[in-house]
Design a protein around this motif. Structure first.
Motif, PDB file in Angstrom:
ATOM      1  N   PRO A  85      -2.616   1.619  -3.888  1.00 60.12           N
ATOM      2  CA  PRO A  85      -3.138   3.107  -4.057  1.00 60.12           C
ATOM      3  C   PRO A  85      -2.170   4.173  -4.587  1.00 60.12           C
ATOM      4  N   LYS A  86      -0.872   3.979  -4.144  1.00 62.10           N
ATOM      5  CA  LYS A  86       0.072   5.070  -4.222  1.00 62.10           C
ATOM      6  C   LYS A  86       0.981   4.858  -5.468  1.00 62.10           C
ATOM      7  N   ILE A  87       0.951   3.638  -5.960  1.00 66.79           N
ATOM      8  CA  ILE A  87       1.828   3.350  -7.223  1.00 66.79           C
ATOM      9  C   ILE A  87       1.751   4.390  -8.536  1.00 66.79           C
ATOM     10  N   ARG A  88       3.097   4.787  -8.943  1.00 69.59           N
ATOM     11  CA  ARG A  88       2.801   5.759 -10.022  1.00 69.59           C
ATOM     12  C   ARG A  88       3.523   5.168 -11.174  1.00 69.59           C
ATOM     13  N   GLU A  89       4.720   4.323 -10.810  1.00 74.33           N
ATOM     14  CA  GLU A  89       5.600   3.789 -11.907  1.00 74.33           C
ATOM     15  C   GLU A  89       5.758   2.418 -11.817  1.00 74.33           C
ATOM     16  N   ILE A 126      -1.243  -5.690  -7.743  1.00 73.18           N
ATOM     17  CA  ILE A 126      -1.265  -4.541  -8.444  1.00 73.18           C
ATOM     18  C   ILE A 126      -2.721  -4.583  -9.071  1.00 73.18           C
ATOM     19  N   PRO A 127      -3.690  -3.608  -9.315  1.00 75.96           N
ATOM     20  CA  PRO A 127      -3.408  -2.286  -8.736  1.00 75.96           C
ATOM     21  C   PRO A 127      -4.098  -2.534  -7.388  1.00 75.96           C
ATOM     22  N   SER A 128      -5.169  -3.455  -7.254  1.00 71.64           N
ATOM     23  CA  SER A 128      -6.009  -3.150  -5.904  1.00 71.64           C
ATOM     24  C   SER A 128      -5.291  -2.909  -4.727  1.00 71.64           C
ATOM     25  N   GLY A 185       0.712  -1.135   0.082  1.00 73.97           N
ATOM     26  CA  GLY A 185      -0.099   0.117  -0.048  1.00 73.97           C
ATOM     27  C   GLY A 185       0.919   1.188  -0.183  1.00 73.97           C
ATOM     28  N   LYS A 186       2.092   1.015   0.433  1.00 70.29           N
ATOM     29  CA  LYS A 186       3.005   2.347   0.399  1.00 70.29           C
ATOM     30  C   LYS A 186       3.977   2.404  -0.909  1.00 70.29           C
ATOM     31  N   TRP A 187       3.909   1.465  -2.037  1.00 67.19           N
ATOM     32  CA  TRP A 187       4.588   1.425  -3.207  1.00 67.19           C
ATOM     33  C   TRP A 187       4.536   2.904  -4.021  1.00 67.19           C
TER      34      TRP A 187
END
Length: 84
Positions: free
Chosen positions: A72-76, A67-69, A46-48
């Motif tokens: 929520p913080k993933i950008r790349e 991913i993605p469930s 959840g912190k990625w």
């Protein structure tokens, strides 16, 4: 050390790269250490923020399963296959 690093990221999230190549005759202790690292990273998905993965199929599937469930913080996301 990894748990401390993640804890210190607080609410900001964290980025990481995992490169792991398993040779024909892997050392059991190395596999256990790698699996422990994967478990810690997955527990904190959840912190990625930004991740780069160069893994064989089995551990790669573990990472992709959240991913993605649960990220929520993933950008790349970068996926590489140089070691497989």
């Amino acid at each position: 050390m990894l748990k401390l690093w993640i804890d210190r990221s607080s609410g900001h999230g964290f980025s990481f790269t995992v490169f792991w190549t398993v040779f024909d005759d892997p050392v059991e202790s190395e596999n256990a250490a790698f699996n422990a690292i994967v478990d810690i990273l997955l527990d904190n998905c959840g912190k990625w923020r930004s991740i780069c993965l160069d893994l064989q199929e089995s551990p790669l599937k573990k990472f992709l399963s959240v991913i993605p469930s649960r990220t929520p913080k993933i950008r790349e996301i970068d996926l590489l296959c140089s070691g497989n």
